[in-house]
Design a protein around this motif. Structure first.
Motif, PDB file in Angstrom:
ATOM      1  N   ARG A  19       0.822  -1.208   0.000  1.00  0.00           N
ATOM      2  CA  ARG A  19       0.000   0.000   0.000  1.00  0.00           C
ATOM      3  C   ARG A  19       0.859   1.262   0.000  1.00  0.00           C
ATOM      4  NH1 ARG A  19      -5.297  -0.182   0.638  1.00  0.00           N
ATOM      5  NH2 ARG A  19      -6.258  -2.220   1.041  1.00  0.00           N
ATOM      6  N   SER A  27      -2.024  -0.700  -7.611  1.00  0.00           N
ATOM      7  CA  SER A  27      -2.422  -0.421  -6.238  1.00  0.00           C
ATOM      8  C   SER A  27      -2.585  -1.726  -5.472  1.00  0.00           C
ATOM      9  CB  SER A  27      -3.743   0.354  -6.216  1.00  0.00           C
ATOM     10  OG  SER A  27      -4.799  -0.469  -6.668  1.00  0.00           O
ATOM     11  N   ASP A  29      -5.223  -2.732  -3.894  1.00  0.00           N
ATOM     12  CA  ASP A  29      -6.516  -3.335  -4.197  1.00  0.00           C
ATOM     13  C   ASP A  29      -6.500  -4.049  -5.549  1.00  0.00           C
ATOM     14  OD1 ASP A  29      -7.622  -2.458  -1.820  1.00  0.00           O
ATOM     15  OD2 ASP A  29      -8.311  -0.561  -2.683  1.00  0.00           O
ATOM     16  N   GLN A  30      -5.823  -3.451  -6.533  1.00  0.00           N
ATOM     17  CA  GLN A  30      -5.716  -4.101  -7.840  1.00  0.00           C
ATOM     18  C   GLN A  30      -4.925  -5.403  -7.739  1.00  0.00           C
ATOM     19  OE1 GLN A  30      -3.909  -0.698  -9.865  1.00  0.00           O
ATOM     20  NE2 GLN A  30      -5.699  -0.528 -11.215  1.00  0.00           N
ATOM     21  N   ARG A  32      -4.429  -7.245  -5.042  1.00  0.00           N
ATOM     22  CA  ARG A  32      -5.180  -8.232  -4.260  1.00  0.00           C
ATOM     23  C   ARG A  32      -6.255  -8.891  -5.111  1.00  0.00           C
ATOM     24  NH1 ARG A  32      -9.860  -7.784  -1.430  1.00  0.00           N
ATOM     25  NH2 ARG A  32      -9.860  -5.521  -1.660  1.00  0.00           N
ATOM     26  N   LEU A  33      -6.952  -8.091  -5.928  1.00  0.00           N
ATOM     27  CA  LEU A  33      -7.996  -8.652  -6.787  1.00  0.00           C
ATOM     28  C   LEU A  33      -7.421  -9.668  -7.760  1.00  0.00           C
ATOM     29  CD1 LEU A  33     -10.900  -8.706  -7.801  1.00  0.00           C
ATOM     30  CD2 LEU A  33     -10.352  -6.766  -9.280  1.00  0.00           C
ATOM     31  N   SER A 206      -2.086 -11.923   0.185  1.00  0.00           N
ATOM     32  CA  SER A 206      -3.314 -11.215  -0.184  1.00  0.00           C
ATOM     33  C   SER A 206      -4.013 -10.651   1.041  1.00  0.00           C
ATOM     34  CB  SER A 206      -4.266 -12.163  -0.925  1.00  0.00           C
ATOM     35  OG  SER A 206      -3.692 -12.617  -2.132  1.00  0.00           O
ATOM     36  N   ALA A 210      -5.069  -6.715   1.988  1.00  0.00           N
ATOM     37  CA  ALA A 210      -6.415  -6.292   2.369  1.00  0.00           C
ATOM     38  C   ALA A 210      -6.430  -5.447   3.632  1.00  0.00           C
ATOM     39  CB  ALA A 210      -7.309  -7.524   2.569  1.00  0.00           C
ATOM     40  N   SER A 212      -5.763  -2.449   6.139  1.00  0.00           N
ATOM     41  CA  SER A 212      -5.554  -1.009   5.978  1.00  0.00           C
ATOM     42  C   SER A 212      -5.689  -0.334   7.333  1.00  0.00           C
ATOM     43  CB  SER A 212      -6.581  -0.423   4.995  1.00  0.00           C
ATOM     44  OG  SER A 212      -6.464   0.979   4.939  1.00  0.00           O
ATOM     45  N   ASP A 273     -20.283  -3.727   1.716  1.00  0.00           N
ATOM     46  CA  ASP A 273     -20.377  -2.779   0.604  1.00  0.00           C
ATOM     47  C   ASP A 273     -21.647  -3.003  -0.208  1.00  0.00           C
ATOM     48  OD1 ASP A 273     -17.997  -1.538   1.255  1.00  0.00           O
ATOM     49  OD2 ASP A 273     -16.788  -2.750  -0.105  1.00  0.00           O
ATOM     50  N   ALA A 283     -13.967  -3.105   8.283  1.00  0.00           N
ATOM     51  CA  ALA A 283     -12.547  -3.067   7.950  1.00  0.00           C
ATOM     52  C   ALA A 283     -11.695  -2.884   9.203  1.00  0.00           C
ATOM     53  CB  ALA A 283     -12.272  -1.936   6.959  1.00  0.00           C
TER      54      ALA A 283
END
Length: 304
Positions: A19, A27, A29-30, A32-33, A206, A210, A212, A273, A283
């Motif tokens: 991060r 990023s 998030d990208q 991790r996805l 991963s 996630a 944060s 979400d 989170a």
């Protein structure tokens, strides 16, 4: 156990550090996805096929299922009672129940148990996940999220729709092959073992992606004491008692209870979400319970 948790922590911190430095413009998030998609659609089904093809499926599978489902339902009940007593709002109540009741049995449980007990514990993790945790998430979990959420536009799907996923298809094929006593060819067994070896490190990395710390808000800390207490102390103790009730013994009891002592699952933030629950609170719960689990898991391993 201490050595295992140190290794897990370092790998997790490598993911969390992404991060700060978005390498190649990707990023956290990208990244991790991409990683979780590869694991979910390719590596994890290979592990499920490898493990369940050789597993001793029978009465013990029912014991794992009963233990997992009953522990999760107790988590739902206790967290609901506390939320009711403290008069939390619906968005916070739903997020708190999800964070308390559903443990991270696979993404953290798998690497921790595999490193602690050995490769045989993969079977424990996968059976608890496929026969207890995942069905409960996609039925009870979604029902709770819809009830307490503010986004009711999405039409409810069939309760059996969750089985249309690669890990469940792999489990279905593996169980058929297992019960038919069809042996795996040497070349295929070797390939599945190599693919399975990639799951644990990718999962733990991963999980680090996630986390944060920026998600932690002062307004959420009032909800964290009941979540942390129930998730990391009360529910593992109840699972320890329930394991005796379903007559799990020895190393299988230790592995199953430790798997259910894992922190809050990461998938819950997706439900928050989607259905309008308090995602920031969830989170915060994931980050804090994951961090504190490095202490609580050592404690429960000592007890077990």
């Amino acid at each position: 156990m201490i050595t295992t948790l140190i290794q897990m922590t370092v790998l997790m911190l490598c993911g969390a550090g992404w991060r700060l430095f978005a390498l190649q413009g990707l990023s956290a998030d990208q990244t991790r996805l991409a990683l979780t998609s590869v694991v979910y659609y390719f590596f994890l089904p290979a592990m499920v096929l490898d493990v369940l093809w050789k597993a001793d499926i029978g009465w013990q599978s029912l014991q794992f299922s009963a233990l997992g489902c009953s522990t999760i339902l107790l988590g739902v009940l206790l967290s609901w009672l506390i939320a009711k007593l403290l008069k939390f709002k619906n968005a916070q109540t739903g997020a708190m129940i999800l964070a308390t009741a559903f443990p991270n049995v696979t993404y953290l449980g798998l690497p921790v148990l595999e490193q602690t007990f050995g490769a045989w514990s993969r079977s424990v993790v996968i059976q608890i996940d496929l026969f207890a945790a995942a069905p409960m998430v996609f039925t009870v979990g979604i029902a709770l999220a819809r009830y307490y959420g503010t986004n009711a536009e999405e039409k409810p799907k069939s309760l059996l729709g969750f089985v249309n996923a690669p890990p469940f298809w792999a489990a279905f094929v593996a169980v058929l092959l297992n019960l038919s006593h069809i042996p795996a060819p040497d070349w295929l067994a070797g390939l599945l073992q190599k693919l399975s070896a990639a799951v644990a490190p990718l999962m733990i990395f991963s999980l680090g992606l996630a986390l944060s710390w920026g998600a932690i808000r002062w307004r959420n800390l009032q909800f964290m004491l009941p979540v942390v207490t129930l998730k990391l102390l009360v529910l593992p103790w109840l699972a320890l008692f329930l394991a005796d009730v379903v007559q799990l013994q020895g190393q299988y009891k230790a592995a199953a209870v430790l798997d259910l002592a894992m922190p809050s699952m990461v998938l819950g933030v997706v439900l928050c979400d989607r259905y309008g629950l308090d995602s920031s609170l969830y989170a915060t719960a994931v980050t804090l319970t994951t961090g504190l689990s490095l202490i609580s898991l050592s404690f429960w391993f000592g007890v077990l």
